[in-house]
Design an enzyme around this catalytic site. Structure first.
Site, PDB file in Angstrom:
ATOM      1  N   ASN A  57      53.120  34.432 -54.243  1.00 46.33           N
ATOM      2  CA  ASN A  57      53.269  34.353 -55.692  1.00 46.33           C
ATOM      3  C   ASN A  57      54.624  34.908 -56.135  1.00 46.33           C
ATOM      4  O   ASN A  57      55.411  35.387 -55.325  1.00 46.33           O
ATOM      5  CB  ASN A  57      52.104  35.080 -56.370  1.00 46.33           C
ATOM      6  CG  ASN A  57      51.710  34.449 -57.681  1.00 46.33           C
ATOM      7  OD1 ASN A  57      52.549  33.968 -58.436  1.00 46.33           O
ATOM      8  ND2 ASN A  57      50.419  34.456 -57.971  1.00 46.33           N
ATOM      9  N   HIS A  87      64.702  54.599 -43.614  1.00 49.29           N
ATOM     10  CA  HIS A  87      65.669  55.585 -43.129  1.00 49.29           C
ATOM     11  C   HIS A  87      64.912  56.704 -42.436  1.00 49.29           C
ATOM     12  O   HIS A  87      63.734  56.933 -42.716  1.00 49.29           O
ATOM     13  CB  HIS A  87      66.481  56.151 -44.295  1.00 49.29           C
ATOM     14  CG  HIS A  87      67.320  55.118 -44.974  1.00 49.29           C
ATOM     15  ND1 HIS A  87      68.563  54.773 -44.516  1.00 49.29           N
ATOM     16  CD2 HIS A  87      67.091  54.338 -46.045  1.00 49.29           C
ATOM     17  CE1 HIS A  87      69.066  53.830 -45.278  1.00 49.29           C
ATOM     18  NE2 HIS A  87      68.184  53.540 -46.221  1.00 49.29           N
ATOM     19  N   ALA A 131      45.170  45.361 -55.138  1.00 47.83           N
ATOM     20  CA  ALA A 131      46.356  45.406 -55.989  1.00 47.83           C
ATOM     21  C   ALA A 131      46.881  46.830 -56.089  1.00 47.83           C
ATOM     22  O   ALA A 131      46.120  47.784 -56.230  1.00 47.83           O
ATOM     23  CB  ALA A 131      46.018  44.869 -57.371  1.00 47.83           C
TER      24      ALA A 131
END
Length: 164
Positions: A57, A87, A131
């Protein structure tokens, strides 16, 4: 990144041009059934591969330097970030080099809106990532995971114990 910018500037209904630019971004032909809705952002491109019937999406970020493998019938919601690079954690090493590890997403996975998948994670077949989740460890097959809280993993430098 310049190819991603070109992809995002194309008219939405120019499917042939979008497919051609996707082929350039990913270094070869992509499955005919792959659907990526712009805007889409990718920092490397050559490190990503896709199975059949993958849907991505709008507003997704693929930081694919370490490699991203996406299985068949995967659905990725809007604003999802797949990040294979980072990192070092130690303060004195952070600017010395980039770390990276692949992300592998199994068949039939659904990743919800605004989820973030971190380097080295494998998401097992059939799983659902809720989500807004931040996934920093492997997800077993056929699982549902959600998480948005902060968990201290370790103390840097001289301190020990949890933050108070």
């Amino acid at each position: 990144m310049s190819l991603s910018a070109r992809l995002n500037a194309l008219p939405f209904d120019d499917l042939d041009a979008r497919r051609a630019v996707l082929g350039e971004i990913f270094g070869g032909a992509v499955p005919e059934s792959l659907s990526i809705l712009p805007p889409f952002h990718c920092d490397y491109g050559l490190g990503a591969t896709f199975g059949e019937r993958v849907f991505i999406n709008q507003g997704c970020f693929f930081l694919d330097y370490g490699g991203i493998t996406i299985g068949d019938r995967v659905m990725i919601g809007p604003r999802v970030t797949l990040s294979t690079a980072g990192h070092p954690v130690e303060v004195d090493e952070r600017y010395d080099f980039i770390t990276h590890a692949p992300i592998v997403i199994g068949d039939d996975v659904w990743i919800g809106a605004a989820a973030t998948i971190t380097p080295g994670v494998t998401i097992g077949r059939g799983s659902v990532v809720g989500a807004g989740a931040v996934v920093a460890k492997d997800v077993p097959p056929m699982s549902v995971v959600t998480a948005t809280s902060i968990v201290e993993r370790k103390r840097l430098g001289e301190g020990t114990g949890p933050v108070r």
